[in-house]
Every structure is written in C-alpha cells, then in structure tokens.
Write an enzyme that holds these catalytic residues in place. Structure first.
Site, mmCIF file in Angstrom:
data_model
loop_
_atom_site.group_PDB
_atom_site.id
_atom_site.type_symbol
_atom_site.label_atom_id
_atom_site.label_comp_id
_atom_site.label_asym_id
_atom_site.label_seq_id
_atom_site.Cartn_x
_atom_site.Cartn_y
_atom_site.Cartn_z
ATOM 1 N N ASP A 121 85.801 158.838 87.731
ATOM 2 C CA ASP A 121 84.360 159.010 87.672
ATOM 3 C C ASP A 121 83.772 158.656 89.057
ATOM 4 O O ASP A 121 84.276 159.124 90.071
ATOM 5 C CB ASP A 121 83.782 158.156 86.533
ATOM 6 N N ASP A 248 88.608 165.820 78.707
ATOM 7 C CA ASP A 248 87.417 165.309 79.395
ATOM 8 C C ASP A 248 86.488 166.466 79.721
ATOM 9 O O ASP A 248 86.677 167.160 80.720
ATOM 10 C CB ASP A 248 87.789 164.556 80.665
ATOM 11 N N HIS A 275 87.286 161.002 78.641
ATOM 12 C CA HIS A 275 86.812 160.720 79.997
ATOM 13 C C HIS A 275 87.298 159.359 80.484
ATOM 14 O O HIS A 275 87.738 159.221 81.622
ATOM 15 C CB HIS A 275 85.285 160.776 80.022
#
Length: 297
Positions: A121, A248, A275
C-alpha cells in the site's frame, strides 16, 4: 518544519496480541518516528513499510519468520500512524514529507544499507520513491499490493468515493477499513490493536488525508517525482519481486504493470489473501521474502 503533533499514550498499546517487540524511536525533522526490530542486529536488513490505515502491528506474523532466518527485520510506523507522532492537521502531511520522514529514519537514524524493501500500500508508494532516489542503499525490492501512481491515468470512481468518505466521515473506523481489506475475519483483540493508535478523531489526520495524497491528476505535486521514479525503476538491475495477493481489488491491476516495467522482475502470487496480505497470509509472505533474499525465488 515545525508542526503541532499529538502523541498516543503508551497505555493504549498495553495489550497487543503477538506483538511484544519493544518500541524504538528516532527523531525525523523534529517528530518522533517509531519502529520495532526483530532478528540479529548484524543481520541483513529488511525494511517493512505499511500503508493506510495500519501500522507496524500489521507485520507481526512476518517479523518472526524473517528473524528466524537470521535477517534484521525493521517495521516502521509512518508518521501519523502507530506509535509515531501524529501531526494534528491534514495540511501537515504531503507525499514528499512522508518520503523524507522514512528516508531520515532509514538512512540518517539507522544508517541502513544493503536493504531489502518490503512495501505494501502506501509503504510501496513511499518505498519505491526511496529506491529510485537512493538506489545504492537497496539490495532488492519486494512490492506487495502496492503501486506508484503518477496521475496520468484516471482513478476508478469507486476509489474517488472512498477517498471522500475517509476524508469527511464524522467518525473514521480504522479497524473497519482494515477488516474490509482482509479475507479472514479478524479477532476482536486484533481489531482493537488497529484502533489503539487513535484515542479520538483528533489523532486521525494521517489516515484521513493519505488517500488524498495519491496523485490523481498529471499536475499533482507528486506526479513529476513519481514519473522520475518510474524512469529509474525501468533501469533497475537488482532483484525485484512482485508479490501480490490473489484477491486485492485495490491494487491488483498494478502487478502486471510493475512486472513489465522493471527489468527482470520476478512474480509470485500469494493465494487466499486480500489487500492486507500480512493479515491473511503473513507467514507465507515471510517465507516468500526469505526465499527471495536467499535466491530461491
């Protein structure tokens, strides 16, 4: 730059499940940035960077796998998250400042070199910039459910709605966001650990603003630097692993882009994970990282 920052009371972190690593701290431009470390101090360093809206607790299943392999695993808390200081205003956060804060921790405070970056991320949005701007400090890269947006391609409408909800929600449910990004059902004590850094809404400027810092237009303040980073990554000549999960919807489309852009990039798919693959398949991710470092990927 001096900013008004909040500091989460330590007693908020008193009952963290499976995360007994003592916090360590470094000064980064007048702010206190936290991290934890596992494994031998002279082991090859692995820098683990989390994203929105989590903190180093996310890596609690990964850290022991790396440590047991003789690696020096360092999981940082981004400024505004975890045990790190939390600038009180959303305007105190920028993409460039987050890159600089992590740079100051990794290089100025810890003096790391020969680093394996693991970025997920925002950990990748920040970490890949550092790799591109300081390639001599890094030995290899693991990009896990992340990307490096430049704003040259439109973001999906659903993501834009998410950005606005996070920015404006009267109460921002941190643990709810983490649970929504997992395939597994998280225990109550785990959900509580994700809420721990934020005693009330005044502490949440970081989580609220991070989606707004993702470049979404070609003229975004971070777009030029990210384009320059892509140019550097297109000439990367060290090991690079694209380690995405199989479920994801947020960043999945970035996996083939990274693999095509970085010369010689390898790819592995971590099955059964969303995710937050560190939650859903942390031990597996740890093994993938170790095998990659040892040349078994």
């Amino acid at each position: 730059m001096r900013v008004r920052a909040l500091r989460t009371p330590q007693d908020r972190f008193a009952a963290l499940p499976d995360f007994g690593y003592p916090p360590r701290y470094a000064d980064v431009g007048g702010l206190r940035m936290a991290y934890v470390a596992a494994g031998p101090p002279d082991g090859e360093p692995v820098l683990l960077l989390h994203g929105e809206p989590s903190w180093s607790f996310l890596y609690r299943k990964v850290l022991p796998v790396l440590a047991d392999a003789g690696l020096r695993a360092i999981a940082a808390d981004l400024v505004g998250f975890g045990r790190s200081d939390k600038p009180a205003e959303m305007s105190d956060h920028s993409y460039a400042r987050h890159v600089e804060w992590v740079r100051a921790l990794a290089f100025d405070a810890l003096g790391l070199s020969g680093v394996t970056l693991v970025g997920q991320d925002w950990g990748g949005l920040i970490g890949l910039r550092l790799v591109a701007e300081h390639p001599g400090r890094f030995a290899r890269v693991v990009a896990a459910n992340t990307g490096l947006p430049t704003g040259d391609h439109p973001m999906p409408e659903i993501w834009l709605r998410f950005r606005e909800v996070v920015r404006t929600a009267p109460v921002l449910g941190i643990s709810r966001l983490v649970q929504a990004g997992c395939r597994s059902v998280l225990a109550g004590e785990v959900l509580a650990a994700y809420e721990a850094p934020f005693p009330d809404e005044s502490f949440k400027a970081g989580p609220r603003v991070m989606p707004s810092l993702v470049p979404t237009t070609p003229g975004d303040p971070a777009s030029a630097a990210n384009r320059a980073a892509w140019q550097q990554l297109s000439a990367w000549d060290k090991p690079f692993l694209v380690a995405f999960s199989d479920s994801d919807p947020i960043t999945g489309a970035m996996a083939p882009i990274l693999k095509a852009a970085v010369p010689g990039a390898a790819e592995t798919v971590i099955e059964g994970a969303g995710h937050f693959l560190q939650e859903d398949a942390g031990e597996r991710l740890g093994t993938v990282i170790v095998d990659f470092i040892r040349g078994r990927t």
